[in-house]
Design a protein around this motif. Structure first.
Motif, PDB file in Angstrom:
ATOM      1  N   VAL A 195      80.931   7.141 -27.694  1.00 47.23           N
ATOM      2  CA  VAL A 195      81.738   8.051 -26.876  1.00 47.23           C
ATOM      3  C   VAL A 195      82.687   7.311 -25.931  1.00 47.23           C
ATOM      4  O   VAL A 195      82.250   6.563 -25.047  1.00 47.23           O
ATOM      5  N   LEU A 196      83.976   7.551 -26.120  1.00 44.31           N
ATOM      6  CA  LEU A 196      85.003   7.108 -25.186  1.00 44.31           C
ATOM      7  C   LEU A 196      85.239   8.200 -24.157  1.00 44.31           C
ATOM      8  O   LEU A 196      85.073   9.391 -24.448  1.00 44.31           O
ATOM      9  N   TRP A 197      85.642   7.798 -22.960  1.00 45.69           N
ATOM     10  CA  TRP A 197      85.963   8.751 -21.912  1.00 45.69           C
ATOM     11  C   TRP A 197      87.466   8.761 -21.678  1.00 45.69           C
ATOM     12  O   TRP A 197      88.154   7.751 -21.908  1.00 45.69           O
ATOM     13  N   ALA A 198      87.984   9.891 -21.199  1.00 43.91           N
ATOM     14  CA  ALA A 198      89.419   9.991 -20.942  1.00 43.91           C
ATOM     15  C   ALA A 198      89.678  10.811 -19.687  1.00 43.91           C
ATOM     16  O   ALA A 198      88.864  11.645 -19.278  1.00 43.91           O
ATOM     17  N   SER A 222      80.683   0.942 -29.584  1.00 51.63           N
ATOM     18  CA  SER A 222      80.709   0.041 -30.730  1.00 51.63           C
ATOM     19  C   SER A 222      82.134  -0.440 -30.988  1.00 51.63           C
ATOM     20  O   SER A 222      83.110   0.150 -30.505  1.00 51.63           O
ATOM     21  N   ALA A 223      82.251  -1.493 -31.786  1.00 50.61           N
ATOM     22  CA  ALA A 223      83.576  -2.009 -32.143  1.00 50.61           C
ATOM     23  C   ALA A 223      84.377  -0.951 -32.885  1.00 50.61           C
ATOM     24  O   ALA A 223      85.588  -0.808 -32.673  1.00 50.61           O
ATOM     25  N   LYS A 224      83.714  -0.182 -33.745  1.00 50.80           N
ATOM     26  CA  LYS A 224      84.397   0.880 -34.489  1.00 50.80           C
ATOM     27  C   LYS A 224      84.997   1.917 -33.545  1.00 50.80           C
ATOM     28  O   LYS A 224      86.162   2.325 -33.696  1.00 50.80           O
ATOM     29  N   THR A 225      84.206   2.341 -32.571  1.00 57.15           N
ATOM     30  CA  THR A 225      84.689   3.355 -31.624  1.00 57.15           C
ATOM     31  C   THR A 225      85.808   2.800 -30.756  1.00 57.15           C
ATOM     32  O   THR A 225      86.813   3.472 -30.510  1.00 57.15           O
ATOM     33  N   SER A 262      76.939  11.885 -35.770  1.00 63.89           N
ATOM     34  CA  SER A 262      76.472  10.833 -34.860  1.00 63.89           C
ATOM     35  C   SER A 262      77.040   9.454 -35.190  1.00 63.89           C
ATOM     36  O   SER A 262      76.868   8.520 -34.402  1.00 63.89           O
ATOM     37  N   ASN A 263      77.711   9.330 -36.320  1.00 60.46           N
ATOM     38  CA  ASN A 263      78.220   8.015 -36.718  1.00 60.46           C
ATOM     39  C   ASN A 263      79.738   7.908 -36.664  1.00 60.46           C
ATOM     40  O   ASN A 263      80.304   6.931 -37.152  1.00 60.46           O
ATOM     41  N   VAL A 264      80.395   8.908 -36.083  1.00 63.78           N
ATOM     42  CA  VAL A 264      81.852   8.844 -35.956  1.00 63.78           C
ATOM     43  C   VAL A 264      82.215   8.686 -34.479  1.00 63.78           C
ATOM     44  O   VAL A 264      81.430   9.016 -33.587  1.00 63.78           O
ATOM     45  N   PRO A 265      83.403   8.169 -34.178  1.00 66.62           N
ATOM     46  CA  PRO A 265      83.818   8.042 -32.775  1.00 66.62           C
ATOM     47  C   PRO A 265      84.064   9.402 -32.129  1.00 66.62           C
ATOM     48  O   PRO A 265      84.549  10.332 -32.780  1.00 66.62           O
ATOM     49  N   SER A 277      86.434   2.672 -22.498  1.00 68.62           N
ATOM     50  CA  SER A 277      85.002   2.555 -22.746  1.00 68.62           C
ATOM     51  C   SER A 277      84.299   2.348 -21.408  1.00 68.62           C
ATOM     52  O   SER A 277      84.535   1.349 -20.727  1.00 68.62           O
ATOM     53  N   PRO A 278      83.443   3.287 -20.988  1.00 69.12           N
ATOM     54  CA  PRO A 278      82.762   3.129 -19.700  1.00 69.12           C
ATOM     55  C   PRO A 278      81.826   1.938 -19.705  1.00 69.12           C
ATOM     56  O   PRO A 278      81.072   1.737 -20.670  1.00 69.12           O
ATOM     57  N   ALA A 279      81.861   1.146 -18.628  1.00 70.39           N
ATOM     58  CA  ALA A 279      81.048  -0.071 -18.573  1.00 70.39           C
ATOM     59  C   ALA A 279      79.558   0.231 -18.708  1.00 70.39           C
ATOM     60  O   ALA A 279      78.810  -0.539 -19.328  1.00 70.39           O
TER      61      ALA A 279
END
Length: 295
Positions: free
Chosen positions: A110-113, A145-148, A85-88, A138-140
């Motif tokens: 979570v990033l989307w692609a 997070s900044a890390k992700t 839960s703490n990783v991108p 990054s979905p609006a």
């Protein structure tokens, strides 16, 4: 070197692994029984070895890339979420619903692609059938997070066989792909035809009717789709004329289709905004009737 856990070693998952394997260690999580790994990708008349391995360990994972079918995402990821839960995360699939679900489980992670790459898996090899591009963002409605976000920018800054680009408006990109899939997939699945059949004149009125419904739904959701959407659908059908849609191949193989992930979000949005979606509903029901117990 970072270690990426990949879920879904199918055609697109293989392309992603191929593109990242020189910059990261790729481990594949066996999200279902019988998962096997292709050994090579064939592209531009050359054969490229895939450097990855199966694992059941979640230790030392720096990021997760999800490339399985939309219908499998919940089952595949639920067991992993507590420990990772703490990783991108990056999710690359059809439709819109599974991305939103995963973002709700992992806020800020979570990033989307979306991709236009073409590929097919044939046993132990993957054939790269069409060069496209993959957009990551990054979905609006589900900011990360900044890390992700930094990890997403790292992904898109890497040089490799695939074009990976950062997309400021990833939701609109996915809506555009959803709109095209919502027309091509159900028609080809029901009529058991290649994509190119939809460029024939007899389909123009049906394509136009579907696109009008999709446009109305998108506007109600605050999404701007191309005005000439029907023309774009026909262009894609022509460009992929020899392809058999994923929904058609699922029907032929007796597998669960992605009808709920592709038409489901559109029908739910139409209901929410009080809009007519008679043609979308027709094709939704037509696909379900082919396999009443397999969605």
């Amino acid at each position: 070197m970072a270690t990426i856990l990949l879920i879904g070693p199918g055609a697109i998952g293989s392309l992603m692994a191929w593109s990242l394997q020189d910059r990261a260690t790729i481990k594949v999580y066996a999200h279902r029984a019988g998962v096997s790994l292709p050994g090579t990708v064939e592209s531009d008349e050359a054969t490229h070895r895939l450097l990855w391995s199966l694992t059941d360990s979640l230790d030392g994972i720096d990021a997760v890339v999800v490339c399985c079918k939309a219908t499998q995402i919940e089952r595949a990821t639920l067991p992993l979420i507590p420990q990772l839960s703490n990783v991108p995360w990056l999710v690359l699939c059809n439709g819109l619903g599974p991305q939103a679900w995963l973002s709700e489980q992992l806020p800020g992670q979570v990033l989307w692609a979306s991709t236009t790459e073409g590929a097919g898996r044939f046993g132990d090899r993957v054939q790269h059938t069409g060069v496209g591009e993959t957009r990551i963002g990054s979905p609006a409605q589900y900011p990360v997070s900044a890390k992700t976000e930094n990890w997403g920018h790292w992904l898109t800054s890497q040089t490799g066989p695939l074009e990976l680009h950062w997309e400021p408006d990833i939701t609109s990109v996915l809506w555009r792909k959803l709109a095209i899939n919502a027309v091509i997939n159900p028609i080809t699945a029901v009529h058991k035809c290649q994509n190119g059949a939809l460029a024939e004149p007899q389909w123009q009125s049906e394509i136009s009717a579907l696109c009008e419904e999709i446009q109305s739904i998108a506007r109600a959701c605050g999404v701007q789709l191309p005005e000439a959407l029907a023309e774009r659908v026909i262009q894609v059908a022509k460009a992929t004329r020899r392809n058999r849609s994923s929904m058609l191949t699922d029907i032929e193989a007796g597998r669960e289709t992605e009808i709920d992930a592709i038409l489901g979000p559109l029908l739910c949005a139409a209901d929410r905004h009080g809009l007519s979606a008679a043609r979308l509903q027709y094709w939704y029901q037509a696909v379900i009737r082919l396999h009443p117990l397999i969605r």
